[in-house]
Design an enzyme around this catalytic site. Structure first.
Site, short mmCIF file in Angstrom:
data_model
loop_
_atom_site.label_atom_id
_atom_site.label_comp_id
_atom_site.label_asym_id
_atom_site.label_seq_id
_atom_site.Cartn_x
_atom_site.Cartn_y
_atom_site.Cartn_z
N SER A 167 0.83 -1.20 0.00
CA SER A 167 0.00 0.00 0.00
C SER A 167 0.88 1.26 0.00
O SER A 167 1.66 1.45 -0.93
CB SER A 167 -0.95 -0.06 1.20
OG SER A 167 -1.98 0.88 1.08
N ASP A 174 -9.60 -5.42 -4.49
CA ASP A 174 -8.71 -4.45 -3.83
C ASP A 174 -9.08 -3.02 -4.17
O ASP A 174 -9.46 -2.71 -5.31
CB ASP A 174 -7.28 -4.73 -4.31
CG ASP A 174 -6.20 -4.32 -3.34
OD1 ASP A 174 -6.38 -3.29 -2.66
OD2 ASP A 174 -5.17 -5.01 -3.29
N HIS A 230 -7.68 -5.73 -0.02
CA HIS A 230 -6.42 -4.99 0.10
C HIS A 230 -5.37 -5.66 0.99
O HIS A 230 -4.23 -5.20 1.02
CB HIS A 230 -6.73 -3.58 0.64
CG HIS A 230 -5.61 -2.59 0.53
ND1 HIS A 230 -4.99 -2.29 -0.67
CD2 HIS A 230 -4.99 -1.82 1.47
CE1 HIS A 230 -4.05 -1.38 -0.47
NE2 HIS A 230 -4.02 -1.09 0.83
#
Length: 287
Positions: free
Chosen positions: A104, A242, A269
């Protein structure tokens, strides 16, 4: 396995690190884990220590979260300072050669750092990447439209009224998270326990009040026009559901010469929790 930990001096304070080393693989190129956020800490990613069977694994909590210092100074929350921090961590731990695994926001950091052309970075994994904040914002606008209308209305009302710290905004955000962040029900205990290690200051200053409402100083970050400069082996991964969408992740992959692409079909995610065994298998295959 030997586990060692300590602190490293960086601009603004000290950051905590932890190394996992097994005797038979200690001479292999180590993996440095770059957690998400900003401000999410290494806590939910600690299961990736299993990769230390093949090579050393190093976690660190970026400044402002986890076991690291949490200075009350907004000027510290910039991408450039976090890039500098990463360089200092490498230097302090004598990581002459290293693999980077960013998740991320950790991919934003990994990309920004790699584009400074440091020596010794052998490969990069961009796990659920954000390499363009504008593209991320566009994707979340589309994702929000899949939420129930009353949830959409609440999010919009709170954002317009500046009440994003309210309980109703948090409840509406939770509905987004169930679909696009972590689809496991019940929510994994490690995410519940890890909440106390999060640092809100860096997150809100750099990103904003939520995953899908980008107001911070990363708002214009976009390195897509430089991805062709990343010539080391690179792996892009994301979950099918995601918030870092398969479409955008594949787009990054196409821009990066020596790269691979994988989608975790049953994840949002956090595939390292949602499909733990498969995630580790894909990482091992890449290395």
């Amino acid at each position: 396995m030997t586990v060692t930990e300590g602190f490293i001096n960086v601009t603004g304070g000290k950051v905590w690190y932890q190394q996992h080393v097994q005797e038979h693989s200690k001479n292999n190129t180590p993996i440095l884990i770059l957690h998400g956020g900003p401000g999410s800490s290494h806590y939910s990613m600690q299961g990736l220590s299993i990769l230390s069977k093949d090579r050393p694994v190093i976690f660190y909590d970026q400044l402002g979260c986890g076991h690291s210092d949490r200075p009350d100074e907004k000027s510290l929350w910039t991408l450039d300072r976090f890039v500098e921090e990463l360089a200092l961590v490498r230097e302090a731990l004598s990581l002459g050669e290293v693999h980077l695994l960013g998740h991320s926001w950790g991919t934003t950091l990994a990309a920004a750092y790699a584009l400074t052309k440091p020596k010794g970075v052998k490969s990069i994994i961009f796990s659920s990447p954000c390499l363009s904040a504008p593209l991320w914002a566009e994707d979340q606008d589309r994702n929000r439209k899949e939420l129930p209308q009353d949830v959409q209305d609440t999010l919009k009302k709170c954002e317009e009224n500046g009440t994003t710290n309210s309980e109703e905004y948090k409840k509406a955000t939770a509905e987004f998270n169930k679909r696009f962040v972590c689809r496991l029900d019940p929510k994994p205990q490690i995410l519940i326990d890890g909440a106390k290690y999060k640092g809100r200051d860096s997150y809100e200053t750099m990103w904003g009040p939520s995953e899908f409402h980008v107001t911070g100083n990363l708002k214009s970050f976009d390195c897509t026009n430089q991805l062709n400069e990343l010539t080391i082996p690179t792996l892009y991964t994301c979950g099918r559901f995601d918030e870092a969408t398969p479409k955008t992740t594949e787009y990054y992959h196409r821009l990066t010469p020596n790269s691979q692409f994988h989608v975790f079909e049953n994840s949002a995610h956090i595939p390292y929790l949602e499909e733990e065994e498969e995630y580790v298998r894909i990482m091992k295959d890449f290395f």
